[in-house]
Design an enzyme around this catalytic site. Sequence first.
Site, mmCIF file in Angstrom:
data_model
loop_
_atom_site.group_PDB
_atom_site.id
_atom_site.type_symbol
_atom_site.label_atom_id
_atom_site.label_comp_id
_atom_site.label_asym_id
_atom_site.label_seq_id
_atom_site.Cartn_x
_atom_site.Cartn_y
_atom_site.Cartn_z
ATOM 1 N N CYS A 139 0.972 -1.319 -0.001
ATOM 2 C CA CYS A 139 -0.007 0.034 -0.043
ATOM 3 C C CYS A 139 0.993 1.277 -0.033
ATOM 4 O O CYS A 139 1.593 1.330 0.882
ATOM 5 C CB CYS A 139 -0.725 -0.060 1.265
ATOM 6 S SG CYS A 139 -1.887 1.574 1.305
ATOM 7 N N CYS A 181 0.315 3.023 3.524
ATOM 8 C CA CYS A 181 0.734 2.690 4.781
ATOM 9 C C CYS A 181 1.927 1.553 4.776
ATOM 10 O O CYS A 181 2.201 1.328 5.896
ATOM 11 C CB CYS A 181 -0.691 2.204 5.775
ATOM 12 S SG CYS A 181 -1.179 0.711 5.261
ATOM 13 N N CYS A 209 -5.218 -3.715 -19.777
ATOM 14 C CA CYS A 209 -6.446 -2.680 -19.310
ATOM 15 C C CYS A 209 -5.661 -1.028 -19.133
ATOM 16 O O CYS A 209 -6.309 -0.172 -18.884
ATOM 17 C CB CYS A 209 -7.407 -3.177 -18.223
ATOM 18 S SG CYS A 209 -6.313 -3.228 -16.838
ATOM 19 N N CYS A 264 -7.353 -0.727 1.248
ATOM 20 C CA CYS A 264 -6.414 -1.533 2.102
ATOM 21 C C CYS A 264 -6.997 -1.477 3.404
ATOM 22 O O CYS A 264 -7.771 -0.565 3.908
ATOM 23 C CB CYS A 264 -5.177 -0.409 2.309
ATOM 24 S SG CYS A 264 -4.066 -0.836 3.620
ATOM 25 N N CYS A 272 -5.141 0.967 6.458
ATOM 26 C CA CYS A 272 -5.331 2.526 6.512
ATOM 27 C C CYS A 272 -6.743 2.866 5.592
ATOM 28 O O CYS A 272 -6.846 4.047 5.725
ATOM 29 C CB CYS A 272 -4.278 3.099 5.699
ATOM 30 S SG CYS A 272 -3.918 3.074 4.166
ATOM 31 N N HIS A 283 -7.979 3.807 -0.823
ATOM 32 C CA HIS A 283 -8.480 3.118 -2.191
ATOM 33 C C HIS A 283 -7.618 2.791 -2.765
ATOM 34 O O HIS A 283 -6.334 3.334 -3.261
ATOM 35 C CB HIS A 283 -9.249 4.542 -2.850
ATOM 36 C CG HIS A 283 -9.764 4.223 -4.275
ATOM 37 N ND1 HIS A 283 -10.955 3.248 -4.357
ATOM 38 C CD2 HIS A 283 -9.160 4.222 -5.454
ATOM 39 C CE1 HIS A 283 -11.212 3.024 -5.765
ATOM 40 N NE2 HIS A 283 -10.430 3.557 -6.535
ATOM 41 N N HIS A 328 -10.445 -1.583 -8.197
ATOM 42 C CA HIS A 328 -11.597 -2.268 -8.282
ATOM 43 C C HIS A 328 -11.263 -3.656 -8.560
ATOM 44 O O HIS A 328 -10.199 -4.006 -8.945
ATOM 45 C CB HIS A 328 -12.713 -1.823 -9.248
ATOM 46 C CG HIS A 328 -13.326 -0.417 -9.037
ATOM 47 N ND1 HIS A 328 -12.548 0.822 -9.219
ATOM 48 C CD2 HIS A 328 -14.207 -0.215 -8.167
ATOM 49 C CE1 HIS A 328 -13.457 1.773 -8.738
ATOM 50 N NE2 HIS A 328 -14.383 1.305 -8.240
ATOM 51 N N ASP A 374 -13.626 -11.048 -13.906
ATOM 52 C CA ASP A 374 -13.323 -11.555 -15.185
ATOM 53 C C ASP A 374 -12.042 -11.902 -15.495
ATOM 54 O O ASP A 374 -11.482 -11.739 -16.544
ATOM 55 C CB ASP A 374 -13.731 -10.414 -16.446
ATOM 56 C CG ASP A 374 -13.136 -9.114 -15.998
ATOM 57 O OD1 ASP A 374 -11.999 -9.099 -15.199
ATOM 58 O OD2 ASP A 374 -13.432 -8.111 -16.831
ATOM 59 N N ARG A 402 -9.718 -10.300 -10.926
ATOM 60 C CA ARG A 402 -8.751 -9.315 -11.684
ATOM 61 C C ARG A 402 -8.849 -8.287 -10.594
ATOM 62 O O ARG A 402 -9.913 -7.380 -10.712
ATOM 63 C CB ARG A 402 -9.391 -9.037 -12.975
ATOM 64 C CG ARG A 402 -8.545 -7.691 -13.631
ATOM 65 C CD ARG A 402 -8.877 -7.675 -15.021
ATOM 66 N NE ARG A 402 -10.113 -7.284 -15.417
ATOM 67 C CZ ARG A 402 -10.527 -6.007 -15.552
ATOM 68 N NH1 ARG A 402 -9.766 -4.901 -15.577
ATOM 69 N NH2 ARG A 402 -12.222 -5.771 -15.951
ATOM 70 N N CYS A 434 -7.685 -4.795 -10.147
ATOM 71 C CA CYS A 434 -7.383 -3.673 -10.938
ATOM 72 C C CYS A 434 -6.959 -2.464 -10.199
ATOM 73 O O CYS A 434 -7.692 -1.837 -9.392
ATOM 74 C CB CYS A 434 -8.462 -3.378 -12.078
ATOM 75 S SG CYS A 434 -8.029 -1.927 -13.225
#
Length: 136
Positions: free
Chosen positions: A49, A52, A67, A99, A102, A105, A108, A112, A120, A122
């Site tokens: 992360c 943190c 992607c 995470c 902490c 974000h 996602h 698939d 996956r 991402c």
Amino acid sequence: MENQKTNKTEEEWKKILTPQQYYVLRQKGTEPPFSGKYYMHFEKGIYKCAACGYELFSSDMKFESHCGWPSFDDELGNNDRIIKHPDYSHGMIRTEILCARCGSHLGHLFDDGPTKTGKRYCVNSLSIEFEPKNDK
Ligand code: FE
């Protein structure tokens, strides 16, 4: 303490993170595809992360997804390092990943994936920090 929760104020995060990192990690932003430093990065090591330092993914879990973001088919630990949260923003039904230590974000999670896990993860390059491990 690996599992200890990190509780920082948004003001504290702003001082620690770059503005781009703050936008993605703390404001759930998304970096432009093919812009990050890790989407074509395949060295051996651990991805932590970026906020943190919690170890989230290993290079063994990374695959080339085309992607434009780093993609992983699994996570480190016992399914306890990454929080999955329903995300209904932008007219889509997605699973946000954060995470667990902490609350930042990461990106996602989709079902698939092309590998045997079918998953996956991402992830924004800005949300993770790579640490090489040569002993593998
Ligand atoms: Fe974290």
